[in-house]
Scaffold this active site. Sequence first.
Site, PDB file in Angstrom:
ATOM      1  CB  SER A  86      -8.325   0.881   5.618  1.00 31.91           C
ATOM      2  OG  SER A  86      -9.161   2.002   5.542  1.00 31.91           O
ATOM      3  CE  LYS A 142      -4.059   1.880   2.482  1.00 28.00           C
ATOM      4  NZ  LYS A 142      -4.825   1.701   3.756  1.00 28.00           N
ATOM      5  CB  SER A 144      -8.348   3.624   2.623  1.00 21.75           C
ATOM      6  OG  SER A 144      -7.415   3.002   3.646  1.00 21.75           O
TER       7      SER A 144
END
Lengths: 485, 478
Positions: A178, A79, A154
């Site tokens: 997330s 990420k 996210s």
Amino acid sequence: MEPYKLGAWEISQKIRNRELTARECIVSFLSRIDSLEPKVKAYVSVLREAVLKKAEKIDKKVKRGERVGMLAGVAVAVKDNICTKGVKTTCASKILENFVPPYDATVVERIEAEDGIVIGKTNMDEFAMGSSTETSYFGPTRNPWDLSRVPGGSSGGSAAAVSAQEAPLALGSDTGGSIRCPASFCGVVGLKPTYGLVSRYGLIAYANSLEQIGPLARGTYDCALLLSVIGGYDERDSTSVNRAPRDYTRSLGKDLRGLKVGVLRELIGLGTDEAVVKAVLECASKLEEMGALCQEISLPVLSYALPAYYLIAMSEASSNLARYDGVRYGYRTEVDLDWNQVFSKSRREGFGAEVKRRIILGTYALSAGYYDRFFLKSLKVATLIKRSFEKAFQQVDVLLAPTMPLLPFRLGEKIDNPLALYMCDVDTVPVNLAGLPAVSFPCGFHQGLPIGAQVIAPPFREDLALQVSFAYEQAAAFKGRTPTL
Amino acid sequence: MKIGLEIHCQLTSLKTKLFCGCSSDYRGKTPNTFVCPVCLGLPGSLPVLNEKAVELAVMVALALNCEVAPQTFFVRKNYFYPDMPKNFQISQYDVGGSIAIASGGWVGFLVGKTRKTVRLRRIHLEEDPGKLFYHGTIDTSPYTLVDYNRAGIALLEIVTEPELEAPAEARAFLQKLRSILEHLGVSDGGLEGAMRCDANISIEGGGRVEVKNISSFKDVERALTFEIVRQRDLLKKGVKIQTETRHWDDVRRTTLSLRVKEEEQDYRYFLEPDLTPVRISQEMVELLRSRMPELPDARKERFLKAYGLPEYDAEVLTSDRAMADFFEECAKLYDKPKAVANWLMGDVLQCLHSLEVDIDQAKLAPQYLAEMLKLMDRGDISIKIAKKVLWEVMKHGKSPSTVVREKDWWRITDLQTLEGYIAQVFKEYPKAVEDALVDEKTIHYLIGKTMEATGGKADPELTNALIRKKLSQMKKGS
Ligand SMILES: [Zn+2]
């Protein structure tokens, strides 16, 4: 079989046994990425040259008969809020568009120490603020099961990359869901560790007291494998807990006989999509078939979790994001003004709308006169939630609940309604407030869209949550199903 | 009038910064080279507490008679300023159940000859911001440069109750505080910027004015005096003094308004989520207490007993660690401690003031002062010459005997030489000679003139005897 279709553990085994080379694997993933990225947009950047060099190094090691690590030759998507030395780490924000960290996050160091290969940085909601990956400065990621829908967020890029077989493993971060939300929407397994199990050193903070880095994979075994690599004490993170390292793959395969599972009533209550309720209840009965003992558990205090979560997260964010002022790194406005105006203008131009909204709300919640009413009260709610979970765990071993109250929605469907988007986190945030571990795993499909369930365990009992997820996965009718792309 | 102080003192004995491993020896180094991701506040970096800083803070708390918290927390103080890498400062504050490392406490000190005690509100640990450099002054500089080498240095903030009643009291208090910190060995106040101060002052009928950016103790007295004059002038004109924050401009030696009360900042304190609570066990406190070095008050008591000094002398000497050290070194070499004290508190201090140096940087070594005193005792030099020798030693760092030899300042004891000088004086001042022949009391004029003629080198007793002898010979002769 094309190497990109293999799981992480299979890949490292085959490389170790010289059935495959690391180079072949990496090349396979790179071409998969090339063919799918125009559609999926899971990555912000792909490290094409660097990964080949690393792969060749591992192949040489194997050839020489040297020991190779647990993740030998395995591509890991990371990420883009996790720092990678010499590689842009943007948080999907204009303000960090060209930020190149001079250091690696602890988790990245650990992956590389086990011969894993960071293949690229994945898309996300700007500064991890969102549940759909639509607030990214670089544009949204698509759900591999239906390209017109969001992948969740996210960590949407990480979940989509794993789901679309653009990487066998990925790292996400979970502040209020997330990791679990996109895992659920993309039909993969994602784990949010106990607060303090995984080092946050190198994770660009959104809400420090709530978030953890965690693994995503298509199967529970790989998820456990990556957790074993990244977990454990780090002296660079003061909130990291000093415990002996663990191999989480070892508890997998234990049967569920006698395991007490509490089904969380509040989280399958009003406002949850019927298809989701049905899938989660069916999952519960499947677990019963396998010998688990299910019972309903009610934690009324969870109804306060969502506002408390947002107040704490936004308050911490307002302070964490203060450092982006254009002076030392990141975006700086073109105009030459005094420092105060340069700060304001750089921030106005560099942050997206959702980030600004959260900074403003958080600043407000921490201000004199509101601190007690908002911030302090939220901390008290968090304590109450933690206690009620503790009580629940005196009755049951783990808790079961839907991960998301709804199915993956369409791009643009909710982006103009922040409150509706915040509501999506209602089932995931209690775990963050209580600092507990939880695994989201696919528990069914509805009209071709995946549905996720989460197993919540007591602190540092990731092994229990993974055990349930693994057992269910082995028995699931849809085992091995992948999106057609 | 009420004055309160907030003292920021760097824990200069620490080798590293408060939350990272960077060296704290940043003075005089190339800007922005003593930094790392943590003290630069780079995204993703996390602070890790330097535990040694907690120990030092506890020692200071014990020395200042404070109550040490059994558990202490760090908070974030949020405000935007270019010298702060994160735009918040990790500090301590009593908010949301969080408490600073120590509270209460007091410091006793001497103002002139009066004893005074000031109570302390609290002591806390925090990180130092970076340093800003202006081209010219703050309000006219076309740009600002930032050096983050100082960012993250461990800082101890000591807050007093507003109980000081004059600028001189503030200075005396700070002097004593510095001495305590130096005796503890935690902070070297002689290093540039190691001890800084904010002062708040309110005079009858006026609002509370805070003066920031006072970077030396000497300036505290100046800034406060300036403020009192400014505020009294305003009051005389019937202008109400508003609560505000002002900036001390040490170049122009004035204060400038920064912001008035309406704009008072809200720092939005909250617990620092990246750090965990710090437990301070009773065992740790007792261990540190047992390791405490001798502090100024105890040292003063010892000076009274061991050296037989008067209380005032002992207090003055021990309110400066370097001075007290100097005294003891010198007293080892010269067995009249009171004389050493007199010289230190008198002529030596005067020289230091006019040369603008501290005793530990001065060219005067304890053995030099001892040697000079011995020269006087042996009658090799007079007190008048001794004062001149002291100046030479302080300026050039040569030993007193070298100075005396090079300058040929030996006392004139040779009868013939001295008689020559006296004959000259008698010739030049016939009227004085006549007076002395009539009234013996006026003889001192002639002695003075002889001393003058020899540049103070004449032995006064010998001179006296020779003049009397000459006068009586003249009487006989007439
Ligand atoms: Zn540093």
